[in-house]
Design an enzyme around this catalytic site. Sequence first.
Site, PDB file in Angstrom:
ATOM      1  CG  HIS A 121       0.497  14.257  -6.640  1.00 21.42           C
ATOM      2  ND1 HIS A 121       1.207  13.105  -6.412  1.00 21.42           N
ATOM      3  CD2 HIS A 121       1.341  15.081  -7.315  1.00 21.42           C
ATOM      4  CE1 HIS A 121       2.418  13.219  -6.955  1.00 21.42           C
ATOM      5  NE2 HIS A 121       2.513  14.410  -7.496  1.00 21.42           N
ATOM      6  CB  CYS A 147     -19.723  22.216 -14.366  1.00 21.35           C
ATOM      7  SG  CYS A 147     -19.475  23.946 -13.946  1.00 21.35           S
TER       8      CYS A 147
HETATM    9  P1  OAD Z   1       4.650   4.299  -4.369  1.00 20.94           P
HETATM   10  O1  OAD Z   1       3.724   3.138  -4.256  1.00 20.94           O
HETATM   11  O2  OAD Z   1       5.392   4.546  -5.653  1.00 20.94           O
HETATM   12  O3  OAD Z   1       5.781   4.175  -3.250  1.00 20.94           O
HETATM   13  C1  OAD Z   1       5.423   3.894  -1.918  1.00 20.94           C
HETATM   14  C2  OAD Z   1       6.727   3.673  -1.169  1.00 20.94           C
HETATM   15  O4  OAD Z   1       6.413   3.467   0.187  1.00 20.94           O
HETATM   16  C3  OAD Z   1       7.466   2.434  -1.663  1.00 20.94           C
HETATM   17  O5  OAD Z   1       8.845   2.771  -1.848  1.00 20.94           O
HETATM   18  C4  OAD Z   1       7.283   1.430  -0.527  1.00 20.94           C
HETATM   19  O6  OAD Z   1       8.456   0.658  -0.360  1.00 20.94           O
HETATM   20  C5  OAD Z   1       7.106   2.333   0.659  1.00 20.94           C
HETATM   21  N1  OAD Z   1       6.268   1.802   1.730  1.00 20.94           N
HETATM   22  C6  OAD Z   1       5.244   0.928   1.642  1.00 20.94           C
HETATM   23  N2  OAD Z   1       4.698   0.726   2.869  1.00 20.94           N
HETATM   24  C7  OAD Z   1       5.388   1.533   3.738  1.00 20.94           C
HETATM   25  C8  OAD Z   1       5.305   1.794   5.130  1.00 20.94           C
HETATM   26  N3  OAD Z   1       4.387   1.199   5.908  1.00 20.94           N
HETATM   27  N4  OAD Z   1       6.180   2.669   5.675  1.00 20.94           N
HETATM   28  C9  OAD Z   1       7.124   3.278   4.924  1.00 20.94           C
HETATM   29  N5  OAD Z   1       7.265   3.072   3.579  1.00 20.94           N
HETATM   30  C10 OAD Z   1       6.399   2.209   3.012  1.00 20.94           C
HETATM   31  O7  OAD Z   1       3.834   5.600  -3.962  1.00 20.94           O
HETATM   32  P2  OAD Z   1       4.309   7.105  -4.098  1.00 20.94           P
HETATM   33  O8  OAD Z   1       5.796   7.235  -3.961  1.00 20.94           O
HETATM   34  O9  OAD Z   1       3.471   7.889  -3.180  1.00 20.94           O
HETATM   35  O10 OAD Z   1       0.852  10.389  -8.272  1.00 20.94           O
HETATM   36  O11 OAD Z   1       3.897   7.457  -5.622  1.00 20.94           O
HETATM   37  C11 OAD Z   1       4.119   8.794  -6.025  1.00 20.94           C
HETATM   38  C12 OAD Z   1       3.032   9.168  -6.981  1.00 20.94           C
HETATM   39  O12 OAD Z   1       2.942   8.183  -8.025  1.00 20.94           O
HETATM   40  C13 OAD Z   1       1.646   9.178  -6.374  1.00 20.94           C
HETATM   41  O13 OAD Z   1       1.389  10.369  -5.678  1.00 20.94           O
HETATM   42  C14 OAD Z   1       0.787   9.112  -7.628  1.00 20.94           C
HETATM   43  C15 OAD Z   1       1.567   8.116  -8.443  1.00 20.94           C
HETATM   44  O14 OAD Z   1       1.589   8.511  -9.800  1.00 20.94           O
HETATM   45  C16 OAD Z   1      -0.289  10.800  -8.918  1.00 20.94           C
HETATM   46  O15 OAD Z   1      -1.308  10.137  -8.864  1.00 20.94           O
HETATM   47  C17 OAD Z   1      -0.123  12.061  -9.667  1.00 20.94           C
END
Ligand code: OAD
Length: 245
Positions: A121, A147
Amino acid sequence: MALEIPAGAVEALRQSRHVLVLTGSGASAESGVPTFRDAQSGLWAQYDPLELATPDAFVKDPALVWRWYRWRRELVSGVEPNAGHFALAELEGLVNRLTLVTQNVDGLHQKAGSSDVVEFHGSLFATRCFVEGTASDDDDGSATPRCGICGGHLRPGVVWFGESIPETELQTAATAAIDCDVFLSIGTSSLVWPAAGLAEAAARSGATVIEINTDPTPLSAESHFVIQGKSGEVLPELVNCLAVQ
Ligand code: OAD
């Protein structure tokens, strides 16, 4: 309380030819970087993503979007990788081949010593020309930097909603998903595509899927091993098991 690391997960990693790791914001949570969807601390608790992380939002109010990203850059520059990041860097030397794909834009994997991180991303610290898409280092820190080549707006080098993943990163991740024999999903809600599709592609190609997450996700039911816990606690344990035997 000692964490339960399934012996089968350790064995799969030990026997692996190629491990594909996918991390999400949960992997950076213990460094103090808010996740996206955790309600209480989520980055979006204070902001509406559609107000900030889309090309339309940027066109509507580039200064607001830049304020948010400069705030996030500030926040992330002040934090350190956590034990989970360091364990992943160590894992690289314990398996035959490891590809690390991250949805995070905070650069913490690189800071922890992981090599060739695939930033699916983009990066919080990259800047691009909004008009040409080319990388730029003309960001002069002003409210709406321009730019130096075309005079158009500069923008943060991250992928926004509705935008496609950079071609090289997409190809590298998709190829690794098909080639890997172990897929390790860490700290992601597995809700956002195409990143969320990588695990499915890996499983379809016969890979062993291991999920490390504090909460269940849509991937949990498809995973061969689910280790419910904090990545900063589980990963060092997992790497430990791999290193000792
Ligand atoms: P999320 O906030 O959707 O998910 C984070 C996950 O990590 C959740 O399922 C939590 O339960 C888990 N979690 C939290 N703390 C944790 C820890 N200490 N250890 C392990 N797990 C933990 O974030 P992402 O899945 O990264 O994209 O979201 C995906 C994408 O959605 C991001 O990259 C962003 C957003 O749209 C863009 O900005 C394009």
